[in-house]
Scaffold this motif. Structure first.
Motif, PDB file in Angstrom:
ATOM      1  N   LEU A 159       4.722  10.819  -8.603  1.00  0.00           N
ATOM      2  CA  LEU A 159       3.984  11.994  -8.259  1.00  0.00           C
ATOM      3  C   LEU A 159       3.426  11.967  -6.903  1.00  0.00           C
ATOM      4  O   LEU A 159       3.488  13.210  -6.244  1.00  0.00           O
ATOM      5  CB  LEU A 159       2.762  12.340  -9.111  1.00  0.00           C
ATOM      6  CG  LEU A 159       3.046  12.559 -10.693  1.00  0.00           C
ATOM      7  CD1 LEU A 159       1.724  12.317 -11.194  1.00  0.00           C
ATOM      8  CD2 LEU A 159       3.653  13.890 -10.671  1.00  0.00           C
ATOM      9  N   ALA A 160       2.919  10.960  -6.330  1.00  0.00           N
ATOM     10  CA  ALA A 160       2.606  10.618  -4.859  1.00  0.00           C
ATOM     11  C   ALA A 160       3.948  10.836  -4.037  1.00  0.00           C
ATOM     12  O   ALA A 160       3.491  11.656  -2.946  1.00  0.00           O
ATOM     13  CB  ALA A 160       2.023   9.341  -4.735  1.00  0.00           C
ATOM     14  N   MET A 161       4.813  10.521  -4.431  1.00  0.00           N
ATOM     15  CA  MET A 161       6.234  10.798  -3.480  1.00  0.00           C
ATOM     16  C   MET A 161       6.423  12.135  -3.475  1.00  0.00           C
ATOM     17  O   MET A 161       6.783  12.753  -2.505  1.00  0.00           O
ATOM     18  CB  MET A 161       7.235  10.108  -4.100  1.00  0.00           C
ATOM     19  CG  MET A 161       8.516  10.018  -3.274  1.00  0.00           C
ATOM     20  SD  MET A 161       8.185   9.116  -1.661  1.00  0.00           S
ATOM     21  CE  MET A 161       9.915   9.048  -0.908  1.00  0.00           C
ATOM     22  N   ALA A 190      -4.482   8.739  -4.552  1.00  0.00           N
ATOM     23  CA  ALA A 190      -5.180   8.696  -5.555  1.00  0.00           C
ATOM     24  C   ALA A 190      -4.334   8.913  -6.939  1.00  0.00           C
ATOM     25  O   ALA A 190      -4.390   8.116  -7.916  1.00  0.00           O
ATOM     26  CB  ALA A 190      -6.350   9.635  -5.639  1.00  0.00           C
ATOM     27  N   SER A 191      -3.390   9.755  -6.707  1.00  0.00           N
ATOM     28  CA  SER A 191      -2.540   9.940  -7.797  1.00  0.00           C
ATOM     29  C   SER A 191      -1.600   8.701  -7.977  1.00  0.00           C
ATOM     30  O   SER A 191      -1.253   8.371  -8.958  1.00  0.00           O
ATOM     31  CB  SER A 191      -1.363  11.114  -7.469  1.00  0.00           C
ATOM     32  OG  SER A 191      -1.966  12.254  -7.380  1.00  0.00           O
ATOM     33  N   ALA A 192      -1.131   7.686  -7.224  1.00  0.00           N
ATOM     34  CA  ALA A 192      -0.538   6.886  -7.207  1.00  0.00           C
ATOM     35  C   ALA A 192      -1.403   5.600  -8.041  1.00  0.00           C
ATOM     36  O   ALA A 192      -0.596   4.972  -8.570  1.00  0.00           O
ATOM     37  CB  ALA A 192      -0.117   6.235  -5.949  1.00  0.00           C
ATOM     38  N   GLU A 200      -0.212   5.268 -15.479  1.00  0.00           N
ATOM     39  CA  GLU A 200       1.082   4.427 -15.316  1.00  0.00           C
ATOM     40  C   GLU A 200       1.700   4.512 -14.036  1.00  0.00           C
ATOM     41  O   GLU A 200       1.932   5.376 -13.447  1.00  0.00           O
ATOM     42  CB  GLU A 200       2.390   5.403 -16.290  1.00  0.00           C
ATOM     43  CG  GLU A 200       3.523   4.592 -16.484  1.00  0.00           C
ATOM     44  CD  GLU A 200       4.547   5.251 -17.111  1.00  0.00           C
ATOM     45  OE1 GLU A 200       5.666   4.904 -16.990  1.00  0.00           O
ATOM     46  OE2 GLU A 200       4.231   6.017 -18.076  1.00  0.00           O
ATOM     47  N   GLU A 201       1.957   3.253 -13.548  1.00  0.00           N
ATOM     48  CA  GLU A 201       2.411   3.081 -12.116  1.00  0.00           C
ATOM     49  C   GLU A 201       3.749   3.897 -11.551  1.00  0.00           C
ATOM     50  O   GLU A 201       3.437   4.806 -10.586  1.00  0.00           O
ATOM     51  CB  GLU A 201       2.576   1.792 -11.740  1.00  0.00           C
ATOM     52  CG  GLU A 201       2.753   1.503 -10.181  1.00  0.00           C
ATOM     53  CD  GLU A 201       2.821   0.015  -9.982  1.00  0.00           C
ATOM     54  OE1 GLU A 201       3.232  -0.263  -8.808  1.00  0.00           O
ATOM     55  OE2 GLU A 201       2.395  -0.874 -10.595  1.00  0.00           O
ATOM     56  N   THR A 202       4.738   3.878 -12.382  1.00  0.00           N
ATOM     57  CA  THR A 202       5.845   4.580 -11.797  1.00  0.00           C
ATOM     58  C   THR A 202       5.829   6.055 -11.883  1.00  0.00           C
ATOM     59  O   THR A 202       6.190   6.833 -10.828  1.00  0.00           O
ATOM     60  CB  THR A 202       7.287   3.943 -12.794  1.00  0.00           C
ATOM     61  OG1 THR A 202       7.200   2.746 -12.856  1.00  0.00           O
ATOM     62  CG2 THR A 202       8.244   4.883 -12.316  1.00  0.00           C
ATOM     63  N   GLU A 203       5.211   6.575 -12.881  1.00  0.00           N
ATOM     64  CA  GLU A 203       5.146   7.971 -13.099  1.00  0.00           C
ATOM     65  C   GLU A 203       4.209   8.444 -11.681  1.00  0.00           C
ATOM     66  O   GLU A 203       4.260   9.513 -11.259  1.00  0.00           O
ATOM     67  CB  GLU A 203       4.443   8.363 -14.354  1.00  0.00           C
ATOM     68  CG  GLU A 203       4.159  10.088 -14.420  1.00  0.00           C
ATOM     69  CD  GLU A 203       5.470  11.125 -14.341  1.00  0.00           C
ATOM     70  OE1 GLU A 203       5.150  11.926 -13.997  1.00  0.00           O
ATOM     71  OE2 GLU A 203       6.543  10.383 -14.286  1.00  0.00           O
TER      72      GLU A 203
END
Length: 90
Positions: free
Chosen positions: A75-77, A62-64, A68-71
């Motif tokens: 966060l997901a990582m 959900a976070s991913a 903004e995709e990269t940010e």
């Protein structure tokens, strides 16, 4: 900066501990039952771990997907890294 120990993956494991102690205490009088109880307990622990991972994965995915995709992928990582650390601490 001191790193905090990771949260337990299984949450409150008092019931699991109680069940293990009971299975172990049963071994002398009924070894077959004790082994059966221990196997069932391990299955329950693995099921709880699987449920925990599923919830963590949903949260990371959900976070991913938001904003903004990269940010959000960063966060997901981070969330997966934290879960991985918790697995190794178990």
């Amino acid at each position: 900066m001191t790193e905090q120990p990771p949260d337990a993956l299984l949450g409150d494991d008092a019931d699991f501990t109680r069940r293990w102690d009971q299975a172990q205490a049963t071994f002398v009088d009924d070894p077959r039952r004790a082994v059966s109880d221990a196997a069932a307990l391990v299955e329950d622990v693995l099921a709880r771990l699987s449920d925990t991972f599923s919830a963590e994965r949903e949260r990371a995915e959900a976070s991913a997907q938001d904003g903004e995709e990269t940010e959000n992928l960063r966060l997901a990582m981070q969330q997966y890294r934290e879960f991985f650390r918790r697995l190794l601490a178990a």
